[in-house]
Motif scaffolding. Structure first.
Motif, short mmCIF file in Angstrom:
data_model
loop_
_atom_site.label_atom_id
_atom_site.label_comp_id
_atom_site.label_asym_id
_atom_site.label_seq_id
_atom_site.Cartn_x
_atom_site.Cartn_y
_atom_site.Cartn_z
N ALA A 1 0.85 -1.20 0.00
CA ALA A 1 0.00 0.00 0.00
C ALA A 1 0.88 1.25 0.00
CB ALA A 1 -0.91 -0.01 1.22
N PRO A 2 0.74 2.15 -0.99
CA PRO A 2 1.53 3.38 -1.03
C PRO A 2 1.17 4.30 0.13
CG PRO A 2 0.45 2.95 -3.14
CD PRO A 2 -0.16 2.03 -2.14
N LEU A 3 2.18 4.92 0.75
CA LEU A 3 1.91 5.83 1.87
C LEU A 3 1.18 7.08 1.41
CD1 LEU A 3 5.23 5.62 3.95
CD2 LEU A 3 3.09 4.35 4.25
N LEU B 1 -11.35 -4.97 -1.69
CA LEU B 1 -11.33 -4.95 -0.23
C LEU B 1 -10.32 -5.92 0.36
CD1 LEU B 1 -12.71 -3.79 2.34
CD2 LEU B 1 -14.34 -5.68 2.17
N PHE B 2 -10.19 -7.09 -0.27
CA PHE B 2 -9.29 -8.11 0.26
C PHE B 2 -8.02 -8.25 -0.57
CE2 PHE B 2 -13.58 -9.31 1.66
CZ PHE B 2 -13.37 -9.30 3.03
N GLY B 3 -7.70 -7.24 -1.35
CA GLY B 3 -6.41 -7.21 -2.03
C GLY B 3 -5.31 -6.96 -1.03
N VAL C 1 -4.19 -4.11 4.30
CA VAL C 1 -3.50 -3.17 5.18
C VAL C 1 -4.51 -2.26 5.86
CG1 VAL C 1 -1.92 -1.19 5.24
CG2 VAL C 1 -1.33 -3.22 3.89
N TYR C 2 -5.46 -1.77 5.07
CA TYR C 2 -6.49 -0.89 5.64
C TYR C 2 -7.42 -1.65 6.58
CZ TYR C 2 -5.18 3.11 2.81
OH TYR C 2 -4.50 4.16 2.27
N LEU C 3 -7.76 -2.86 6.24
CA LEU C 3 -8.62 -3.66 7.13
C LEU C 3 -7.95 -3.85 8.48
CD1 LEU C 3 -10.13 -6.43 4.81
CD2 LEU C 3 -11.25 -4.38 5.74
N ALA C 4 -6.62 -4.07 8.49
CA ALA C 4 -5.89 -4.22 9.75
C ALA C 4 -5.95 -2.91 10.56
CB ALA C 4 -4.44 -4.62 9.48
N LEU C 5 -5.79 -1.77 9.86
CA LEU C 5 -5.87 -0.48 10.54
C LEU C 5 -7.27 -0.23 11.09
CD1 LEU C 5 -3.79 1.90 8.22
CD2 LEU C 5 -3.10 0.86 10.39
N PHE C 6 -8.30 -0.56 10.29
CA PHE C 6 -9.68 -0.38 10.74
C PHE C 6 -9.95 -1.24 11.98
CE2 PHE C 6 -10.94 0.66 6.13
CZ PHE C 6 -10.77 2.02 6.36
N ALA C 7 -9.44 -2.47 11.98
CA ALA C 7 -9.65 -3.35 13.13
C ALA C 7 -9.00 -2.78 14.38
CB ALA C 7 -9.09 -4.74 12.82
N LEU C 8 -7.78 -2.25 14.24
CA LEU C 8 -7.09 -1.66 15.39
C LEU C 8 -7.83 -0.43 15.90
CD1 LEU C 8 -4.75 -1.43 17.35
CD2 LEU C 8 -3.41 -0.29 15.55
N LEU D 1 -12.32 6.18 12.46
CA LEU D 1 -12.48 5.25 11.34
C LEU D 1 -12.68 6.01 10.03
CD1 LEU D 1 -14.83 2.65 13.06
CD2 LEU D 1 -12.54 2.16 12.18
N VAL D 2 -13.46 7.08 10.09
CA VAL D 2 -13.69 7.89 8.89
C VAL D 2 -12.39 8.57 8.46
CG1 VAL D 2 -15.01 9.81 7.92
CG2 VAL D 2 -16.08 8.26 9.57
N THR D 3 -11.65 9.09 9.44
CA THR D 3 -10.38 9.76 9.13
C THR D 3 -9.43 8.82 8.42
OG1 THR D 3 -10.63 11.16 11.10
CG2 THR D 3 -8.44 11.02 10.12
#
Length: 234
Positions: free
Chosen positions: A126-128, A141-143, A148-155, A204-206
């Motif tokens: 994932a590009p920064l 969504l599961f690429g 990476v984003y799913l992991a961040l959303f979960a945290l 989460l929105v941010t």
């Protein structure tokens, strides 16, 4: 901004042997944690101020009962109590406000071109400099980037749930003294107090709309705040 960007770049170079292609992402997380550590004394001061105000609540409740029929006298008595105990009604707010410039500075750094070459790096695939919408367009969504984003959303969701529970408990235990003025409930503040526990979920929105570099900063800072408050306000 360029000075801070160079510092993060140098930190990424130091972390390169450990994190390889994700060294810049690790540098953002570590740099954010270091800044939060530097402003930690202000957080401790805010916690002391809040504890001092909370300690006065039983006496303020007695004053409300004693001067229930004289709002003006009640207000003077509460101010005199704060003066006598050397506790400002807003103690704890100023240290928190003094931290805001540092947080806004870092957010701006990691969400704009001021970050220089940092945004060209990646966290795994994932590009920064990319956003969640870019990850969805590139693999779904599961690429690899989407995960990476799913992991961040979960945290973020776990931290928000933790903050939600703590805020509800603290609000019930120590209602804000600003919710009462002249012995009467201030209209609207009750609704604000009910909404406060949900504010953590706005993160989460941010994370979903800002560049990944800024999302890493937000997630790191939010997680630090949750742990810090759990320790300071236990």
């Amino acid at each position: 901004m360029s000075v801070f960007a160079r510092l993060v770049d140098q930190l990424a170079d130091l972390l390169q042997p450990l994190f390889h292609a994700s060294a810049a992402a690790a540098a953002i997380v570590l740099f954010t944690a270091l800044v939060r550590l530097l402003v930690h004394p202000l957080s401790r001061a805010a916690a002391r101020g809040q504890r001092a105000r909370a300690a006065l609540q039983p006496r303020i409740a007695e004053l409300r009962e004693k001067h229930a029929d004289d709002p003006g006298r009640l207000q003077r008595a509460v101010l005199e109590l704060h003066t006598e105990e050397r506790v400002s009604p807003l103690s704890g707010c100023l240290p928190s406000l003094l931290q805001l410039p540092a947080f806004f500075l870092l957010y701006h750094l990691f969400s704009s071109s001021s970050a220089g070459g940092l945004l060209s790096h990646r966290l795994f695939t994932a590009p920064l400099g990319g956003r969640w919408t870019d990850a969805l367009a590139d693999g779904g969504l599961f690429g690899t980037a989407g995960l990476v984003y799913l992991a961040l959303f979960a945290l973020v969701a776990a931290v928000a749930a933790f903050n939600y529970r703590r805020t509800r408990l603290m609000t019930a235990k120590n209602p804000s003294p600003l919710a009462v003025a002249d012995g009467e409930r201030v209209p609207g503040l009750g609704a604000i107090n009910r909404l406060m526990p949900f504010t953590s979920f706005f993160t989460l929105v941010t994370v979903a709309v800002v560049p990944l570099a800024a999302a890493l900063y937000v997630v790191t800072s939010t997680t630090w705040s949750a742990v810090e408050r759990a320790v300071l306000y236990r």
